[in-house]
Design a protein around this motif. Structure first.
Motif, PDB file in Angstrom:
ATOM      1  N   ASN A 158       0.853  -1.168   0.095  1.00  0.00           N
ATOM      2  CA  ASN A 158      -0.007   0.105   0.107  1.00  0.00           C
ATOM      3  C   ASN A 158       0.957   1.371   0.006  1.00  0.00           C
ATOM      4  OD1 ASN A 158      -2.693  -1.100   0.036  1.00  0.00           O
ATOM      5  ND2 ASN A 158      -2.021  -2.020   2.271  1.00  0.00           N
ATOM      6  N   ILE A 159       0.743   2.084  -1.022  1.00  0.00           N
ATOM      7  CA  ILE A 159       1.646   3.317  -0.948  1.00  0.00           C
ATOM      8  C   ILE A 159       0.823   4.801  -1.074  1.00  0.00           C
ATOM      9  CG2 ILE A 159       3.431   1.953  -2.193  1.00  0.00           C
ATOM     10  CD1 ILE A 159       2.800   3.364  -4.828  1.00  0.00           C
ATOM     11  N   SER A 160       1.341   5.637  -1.109  1.00  0.00           N
ATOM     12  CA  SER A 160       0.633   7.025  -1.179  1.00  0.00           C
ATOM     13  C   SER A 160       1.554   7.687  -2.125  1.00  0.00           C
ATOM     14  CB  SER A 160       0.636   7.487   0.256  1.00  0.00           C
ATOM     15  OG  SER A 160       0.097   9.090   0.300  1.00  0.00           O
ATOM     16  N   ALA A 161       0.939   8.035  -3.230  1.00  0.00           N
ATOM     17  CA  ALA A 161       1.550   8.866  -4.415  1.00  0.00           C
ATOM     18  C   ALA A 161       1.070  10.214  -4.611  1.00  0.00           C
ATOM     19  CB  ALA A 161       1.914   7.805  -5.505  1.00  0.00           C
ATOM     20  N   ASN A 162       1.801  10.987  -5.320  1.00  0.00           N
ATOM     21  CA  ASN A 162       1.245  12.219  -5.554  1.00  0.00           C
ATOM     22  C   ASN A 162       1.989  12.763  -6.697  1.00  0.00           C
ATOM     23  OD1 ASN A 162      -0.276  14.815  -5.245  1.00  0.00           O
ATOM     24  ND2 ASN A 162       1.544  15.531  -4.295  1.00  0.00           N
ATOM     25  N   GLY A 163       1.103  13.436  -7.612  1.00  0.00           N
ATOM     26  CA  GLY A 163       1.609  14.037  -8.893  1.00  0.00           C
ATOM     27  C   GLY A 163       2.710  13.085  -9.658  1.00  0.00           C
ATOM     28  N   VAL A 164       1.849  11.639  -9.930  1.00  0.00           N
ATOM     29  CA  VAL A 164       2.443  10.721 -10.770  1.00  0.00           C
ATOM     30  C   VAL A 164       1.707   9.955 -11.483  1.00  0.00           C
ATOM     31  CG1 VAL A 164       2.655   9.150  -8.912  1.00  0.00           C
ATOM     32  CG2 VAL A 164       4.450   8.939 -10.728  1.00  0.00           C
ATOM     33  N   TYR A 165       1.741   9.239 -12.561  1.00  0.00           N
ATOM     34  CA  TYR A 165       1.119   8.434 -13.396  1.00  0.00           C
ATOM     35  C   TYR A 165       1.663   7.306 -13.042  1.00  0.00           C
ATOM     36  CZ  TYR A 165      -0.754  12.091 -16.131  1.00  0.00           C
ATOM     37  OH  TYR A 165      -1.445  13.436 -16.542  1.00  0.00           O
ATOM     38  N   ILE A 166       0.747   5.916 -12.497  1.00  0.00           N
ATOM     39  CA  ILE A 166       1.179   4.768 -12.365  1.00  0.00           C
ATOM     40  C   ILE A 166       0.364   3.813 -13.216  1.00  0.00           C
ATOM     41  CG2 ILE A 166       1.687   2.943 -10.646  1.00  0.00           C
ATOM     42  CD1 ILE A 166       1.234   4.848  -8.314  1.00  0.00           C
ATOM     43  N   ASP A 167       1.087   3.357 -14.202  1.00  0.00           N
ATOM     44  CA  ASP A 167       0.537   2.580 -15.239  1.00  0.00           C
ATOM     45  C   ASP A 167      -0.639   3.203 -15.837  1.00  0.00           C
ATOM     46  OD1 ASP A 167       2.158   0.283 -14.595  1.00  0.00           O
ATOM     47  OD2 ASP A 167       0.614  -0.418 -13.083  1.00  0.00           O
ATOM     48  N   ASN A 168      -0.435   4.222 -16.222  1.00  0.00           N
ATOM     49  CA  ASN A 168      -1.261   5.320 -16.959  1.00  0.00           C
ATOM     50  C   ASN A 168      -2.544   5.823 -16.110  1.00  0.00           C
ATOM     51  OD1 ASN A 168       0.235   5.613 -19.519  1.00  0.00           O
ATOM     52  ND2 ASN A 168      -0.930   3.290 -20.019  1.00  0.00           N
ATOM     53  N   LEU A 173      -2.158  12.614  -4.791  1.00  0.00           N
ATOM     54  CA  LEU A 173      -2.240  12.624  -3.256  1.00  0.00           C
ATOM     55  C   LEU A 173      -3.288  11.618  -2.874  1.00  0.00           C
ATOM     56  CD1 LEU A 173      -0.694  13.779  -1.049  1.00  0.00           C
ATOM     57  CD2 LEU A 173      -2.615  15.401  -0.657  1.00  0.00           C
ATOM     58  N   SER A 174      -2.964  10.288  -3.306  1.00  0.00           N
ATOM     59  CA  SER A 174      -4.011   9.273  -2.897  1.00  0.00           C
ATOM     60  C   SER A 174      -3.187   8.168  -2.682  1.00  0.00           C
ATOM     61  CB  SER A 174      -5.061   9.153  -4.031  1.00  0.00           C
ATOM     62  OG  SER A 174      -4.471   8.845  -5.293  1.00  0.00           O
ATOM     63  N   GLN A 175      -3.968   7.091  -2.415  1.00  0.00           N
ATOM     64  CA  GLN A 175      -3.420   5.739  -1.971  1.00  0.00           C
ATOM     65  C   GLN A 175      -3.450   4.796  -3.457  1.00  0.00           C
ATOM     66  OE1 GLN A 175      -4.966   3.706   1.720  1.00  0.00           O
ATOM     67  NE2 GLN A 175      -5.667   5.681   2.218  1.00  0.00           N
ATOM     68  N   ILE A 201      12.507  14.897  -5.465  1.00  0.00           N
ATOM     69  CA  ILE A 201      11.178  14.809  -5.503  1.00  0.00           C
ATOM     70  C   ILE A 201      10.765  13.347  -5.050  1.00  0.00           C
ATOM     71  CG2 ILE A 201      11.261  13.510  -7.652  1.00  0.00           C
ATOM     72  CD1 ILE A 201       8.633  16.089  -6.610  1.00  0.00           C
ATOM     73  N   PHE A 202       9.825  13.166  -3.935  1.00  0.00           N
ATOM     74  CA  PHE A 202       9.290  11.870  -3.423  1.00  0.00           C
ATOM     75  C   PHE A 202       8.108  11.553  -4.620  1.00  0.00           C
ATOM     76  CE2 PHE A 202      10.731  14.113   0.263  1.00  0.00           C
ATOM     77  CZ  PHE A 202      11.172  12.938   1.152  1.00  0.00           C
ATOM     78  N   VAL A 203       8.524  10.288  -4.748  1.00  0.00           N
ATOM     79  CA  VAL A 203       7.493   9.794  -5.985  1.00  0.00           C
ATOM     80  C   VAL A 203       6.466   9.015  -5.170  1.00  0.00           C
ATOM     81  CG1 VAL A 203       7.577   8.205  -7.813  1.00  0.00           C
ATOM     82  CG2 VAL A 203       9.414   9.295  -7.565  1.00  0.00           C
ATOM     83  N   TYR A 204       6.549   8.427  -4.153  1.00  0.00           N
ATOM     84  CA  TYR A 204       5.781   7.679  -3.237  1.00  0.00           C
ATOM     85  C   TYR A 204       6.330   7.314  -1.973  1.00  0.00           C
ATOM     86  CZ  TYR A 204       7.507   2.706  -4.002  1.00  0.00           C
ATOM     87  OH  TYR A 204       8.041   1.604  -3.622  1.00  0.00           O
ATOM     88  N   GLN A 205       5.499   7.183  -1.145  1.00  0.00           N
ATOM     89  CA  GLN A 205       5.910   6.321   0.243  1.00  0.00           C
ATOM     90  C   GLN A 205       4.807   5.191   0.308  1.00  0.00           C
ATOM     91  OE1 GLN A 205       5.724  10.161   2.677  1.00  0.00           O
ATOM     92  NE2 GLN A 205       7.946   9.850   3.072  1.00  0.00           N
ATOM     93  N   ASP A 206       5.445   4.398   1.352  1.00  0.00           N
ATOM     94  CA  ASP A 206       4.487   3.322   1.856  1.00  0.00           C
ATOM     95  C   ASP A 206       3.477   3.944   2.964  1.00  0.00           C
ATOM     96  OD1 ASP A 206       5.826   1.718   0.415  1.00  0.00           O
ATOM     97  OD2 ASP A 206       6.413   0.066   2.172  1.00  0.00           O
ATOM     98  N   TYR A 207       2.118   3.505   2.591  1.00  0.00           N
ATOM     99  CA  TYR A 207       1.051   3.891   3.316  1.00  0.00           C
ATOM    100  C   TYR A 207       0.778   2.928   4.651  1.00  0.00           C
ATOM    101  CZ  TYR A 207      -3.631   5.330   4.835  1.00  0.00           C
ATOM    102  OH  TYR A 207      -4.643   5.759   5.447  1.00  0.00           O
TER     103      TYR A 207
END
Length: 214
Positions: A158-168, A173-175, A201-207
């Motif tokens: 479970n990760i928390s990411a912001n300002g990134v496309y993950i697999d399109n 700012l969501s899980q 830049i922080f790409v994601y952090q573990d939620y």
């Protein structure tokens, strides 16, 4: 034919050329205390690969692209020029550092001492060169960063990411449930600009849920 080429050249000068950096990394390597250097793919758009008068010769746009890339990345290795659908692209390999707890190299992908997750760092020298190329009045470059991440840890995260496309999928700012296997993280334009401004830049952090942090 010459008129068409002149018009094409004018269009290339007026519009920014896209440069895509696409390293492939394993999730298990991000937390390693010992950094390792990999060769990342880097491509840049060119008007054409070969000279229209003599196909055995490189085009002027390819020669210029080589010069620009080596100005920014002195250790870049030219691989080939190829056509993808209607676009011509020059391919290079550049060094990228993966893992490590201290800043290392011009480009580094790690989690450092910031806990689980993924961050990208660039040196001040490199960000200065890239910013100069973004603002160049003639033949400016736009940078795109696409990280091919392999979750090789054998379990989903479970990760928390912001300002990134993950697999399109756009993530703001969501899980996100990161399954095992390969995923593509593409930084947004805002994230790339922030990276070049702040060098990190922080790409994601573990939620982690509240009960998991107690």
């Amino acid at each position: 034919m010459k008129k068409i080429l002149v018009l094409l050249s004018c269009c290339v000068l007026l519009s920014a050329c896209k440069v895509e950096l696409s390293p492939s990394v394993n999730l298990s390597d991000l937390s390693s205390e010992t950094p390792k250097t990999i060769k990342s793919d880097l491509t840049i758009e060119v008007a054409a690969c070969s000279n229209y008068k003599d196909s055995r010769q490189e085009s002027s746009s390819l020669i210029e692209a080589k010069q620009k890339i080596t100005q920014i990345f002195p250790n870049a290795e030219y691989v080939e020029c190829y056509k993808e659908r209607m676009d011509s692209k020059a391919s290079f390999k550049i060094p990228v550092v993966v893992g490590g707890k201290q800043p290392s190299g011009d480009i580094q992908i790690t989690n450092g001492d910031w806990g689980d997750g993924m961050i990208v760092l660039v040196s001040k020298e490199l960000s200065g060169k890239m910013n100069n190329m973004k603002k160049s009045p003639s033949g400016k470059l736009d940078f795109d960063i696409k990280i091919n991440l392999n979750n090789d840890l054998g379990k989903e995260r479970n990760i928390s990411a912001n300002g990134v496309y993950i697999d399109n999928d756009p993530i703001l700012l969501s899980q996100y449930l990161l399954q095992t296997g390969n995923h593509i993280f593409r930084l947004s334009n805002v994230s790339v600009d922030a990276l070049l401004k702040n060098n990190i830049i922080f790409v994601y952090q573990d939620y982690k849920k509240k009960d998991e942090t107690q």
